[in-house]
Design an enzyme around this catalytic site. Structure first.
Site, mmCIF file in Angstrom:
data_model
loop_
_atom_site.group_PDB
_atom_site.id
_atom_site.type_symbol
_atom_site.label_atom_id
_atom_site.label_comp_id
_atom_site.label_asym_id
_atom_site.label_seq_id
_atom_site.Cartn_x
_atom_site.Cartn_y
_atom_site.Cartn_z
ATOM 1 N N HIS A 153 -1.292 10.693 -2.657
ATOM 2 C CA HIS A 153 -2.593 10.224 -2.198
ATOM 3 C C HIS A 153 -3.576 11.362 -1.945
ATOM 4 O O HIS A 153 -4.709 11.348 -2.418
ATOM 5 C CB HIS A 153 -2.452 9.392 -0.918
ATOM 6 C CG HIS A 153 -3.755 8.985 -0.324
ATOM 7 N ND1 HIS A 153 -4.433 9.752 0.608
ATOM 8 C CD2 HIS A 153 -4.537 7.897 -0.544
ATOM 9 C CE1 HIS A 153 -5.558 9.158 0.940
ATOM 10 N NE2 HIS A 153 -5.650 8.023 0.269
ATOM 11 N N HIS B 282 0.827 -1.200 0.000
ATOM 12 C CA HIS B 282 0.000 0.000 0.000
ATOM 13 C C HIS B 282 0.869 1.261 0.000
ATOM 14 O O HIS B 282 1.570 1.546 0.972
ATOM 15 C CB HIS B 282 -0.892 -0.024 1.245
ATOM 16 C CG HIS B 282 -1.878 1.090 1.315
ATOM 17 N ND1 HIS B 282 -2.023 1.874 2.427
ATOM 18 C CD2 HIS B 282 -2.779 1.544 0.408
ATOM 19 C CE1 HIS B 282 -2.981 2.764 2.229
ATOM 20 N NE2 HIS B 282 -3.453 2.583 1.012
#
Length: 493
Positions: A300, A258
């Site tokens: 992100h 991730h």
């Protein structure tokens, strides 16, 4: 979705007698990071992985039992002594300095290479035999091999390794076999190759994986001996279809890092990607958004405030400004000066150093913005190593129109009423729910698998959570702790 307790990291082994195993030995995060930072800066030569014209999955390209008295047609003894005798092929290397080889076959992007291997005699238990996975007919470097030592239960008894153009070893993964090859014993070995990915099976059991093969696009296969006399039988090379995302029976769950190894390094940076790769992750997961001048960057959040020393929305900042930001100090002083990578930089790193990408197109994008992303994936020759995922249905529709060759995944915080129906409508390869959402209706795993759709579940960082998902049969787990999940997989046997 992110935890920040650093997990252990495995290191690469720089010599042929590699000592760090992919799934067992652990080194401190920041020591590994010092090595990683240098490696990221060094880069590597670019390689392509073209699919051969007229690919024929299922076709047997080589099937040799050595029933004759001479070397098979098309087999080239490059160095050392090679002879056919008593229904086997024998190769001899007198010392550890002789990597003797016989070459054959043709370039295949996806194939299974099987052989029965027997050490007849060895100069030491560290000596080895190998299946050559990408070896020029002349035997010239660079080439890639899957190595088995006579003392195969050593920590480096099995290896994936490259012999570089500088005539040095780059050992990327090592592991111990469950039993000793020894001498006088037949061992059935098989390597399944899908582009830059490979899986090693020893007597029918998968032991080791790599995502670091750099393919030539032209080289074939080979057999090797080093400091030993080795006999080979039942050599078979079968062309395979491109790797499916569904998890094969008996295989461990795929490890998806991730935002890279985001518990060990600043997320969505090349250093986090390198730590994840060295830790054995099968995939890197990222987030992509455009700068004000349309350059896709790996970030992100909608703003740069949390993960850099800058402020403002990414879409309001130029690419030149974004490249000046410090994207590492927020995580730890050691990472000061780490930069945000562009998508092109990230893909180039994966292409040259190994790895696959789960590329999340973050937030709403226009068709033109998706087109820019697709163009970069193609320019970097990474269409066979990228899966595009998004929460945005329109983004997936644009991607499918623009690049039908790219597999798609739909991210979900809550489950759709009928996950199979929407997956079929969008042409999905994977359905990617949160762990909490999946556990609310675990029966959808079977429903999706029966429809040929894989599940990549996010974001799970504990052994208890991994056990739940593994028991359900999910295909991949997205985690901030990829090295720990790799080790957990190995411990399950």
């Amino acid at each position: 979705m992110m935890t920040l307790n650093p997990p252990p990291v495995r290191g690469n082994t720089p010599a042929p007698a590699g000592r760090d195993t992919r799934r067992s030995r652990r080194t401190p995060v920041f020591v590994a990071a010092l090595l990683v930072a240098a490696a990221v800066g060094a880069g590597a030569a670019a390689t392509a992985e073209p699919a051969p014209a007229g690919a024929e999955p299922g076709r047997v390209h080589v099937s040799e039992n050595f029933d004759g008295s001479a070397l098979p047609a098309g087999w080239r003894a490059v160095d050392g002594t090679w002879r056919v005798q008593n229904g086997r092929l024998y190769g001899t290397s007198a010392s550890s300095s002789q990597n003797n080889k016989i070459t054959f076959g043709t370039y295949l992007a996806h194939f299974r290479f099987e052989a029965t291997v027997r050490f007849e005699s060895v100069t030491a238990s560290t000596r080895w035999a190998a299946l050559g996975l990408d070896v020029p007919a002349t035997g010239a470097t660079p080439w890639w091999i899957a190595t088995m030592r006579s003392g195969s239960t050593a920590a480096n008894g099995l290896e994936f390794a490259e012999r570089t153009t500088g005539d040095a070893w780059n050992v990327t993964e090592t592991a111990a076999a469950p039993t000793a090859a020894g001498t006088g014993r037949d061992v059935r070995v098989a390597i399944e190759v899908h582009g830059s990915q490979a899986r090693w099976s020893f007597d029918g059991r998968e032991i080791l994986r790599t995502s670091s093969l750099r393919r030539s696009g032209t080289a074939g296969q080979a057999l090797f001996v080093n400091g030993a006399t080795v006999s080979f039988d039942d050599v078979r090379i079968t062309e395979l279809a491109p790797s499916a995302l569904l998890r094969p029976p008996g295989s461990p769950v795929a490890v998806i890092a991730h935002r890279g190894a985001s518990a060990a390094a600043p997320e969505n940076t090349l250093v986090a990607q390198e730590i994840a790769r060295r830790g054995g992750a099968d995939w890197i997961e990222n987030d992509v958004q455009p700068s004000s001048d349309g350059v896709p960057f790996v970030l992100h959040d909608a703003t740069v405030d949390r993960t850099t020393d800058g402020t403002g929305a990414i879409r309001s900042l130029t690419s030149a400004r974004l490249k000046t930001l410090d994207a590492g100090s927020w995580f730890a002083p050691h990472y000061a000066g780490t930069r945000m990578p562009t998508l092109a930089e990230q893909l180039a790193d994966l292409r040259t150093r190994g790895g696959r990408l789960v590329l999340e197109i973050k937030g709403a994008h226009t068709r033109a913005e998706v087109s820019r992303i697709v163009a970069i994936v193609r320019e970097q020759q990474m269409t066979d190593r990228v899966l595009v995922q998004s929460f945005e249905v329109d983004v997936l529709r644009y991607t499918r129109e623009l690049a039908p060759e790219l597999p798609l995944g739909l991210l979900r915080s809550t489950l759709d009423a009928d996950p199979v129906a929407i997956s079929t409508e969008l042409g999905l390869a994977t359905y990617n729910p949160s762990s909490a959402a999946l556990l609310s209706r675990p029966a959808i795993v079977g429903d999706l698998h029966r429809a040929g759709i894989a599940l990549m579940v996010w974001t799970v960082d504990t052994p208890a959570g991994w056990r739940q998902l593994d028991d359900l049969g999910v295909d991949g787990i997205i985690t901030n702790r990829p090295a720990e999940l790799v080790g957990w997989n190995a411990a399950q046997g």
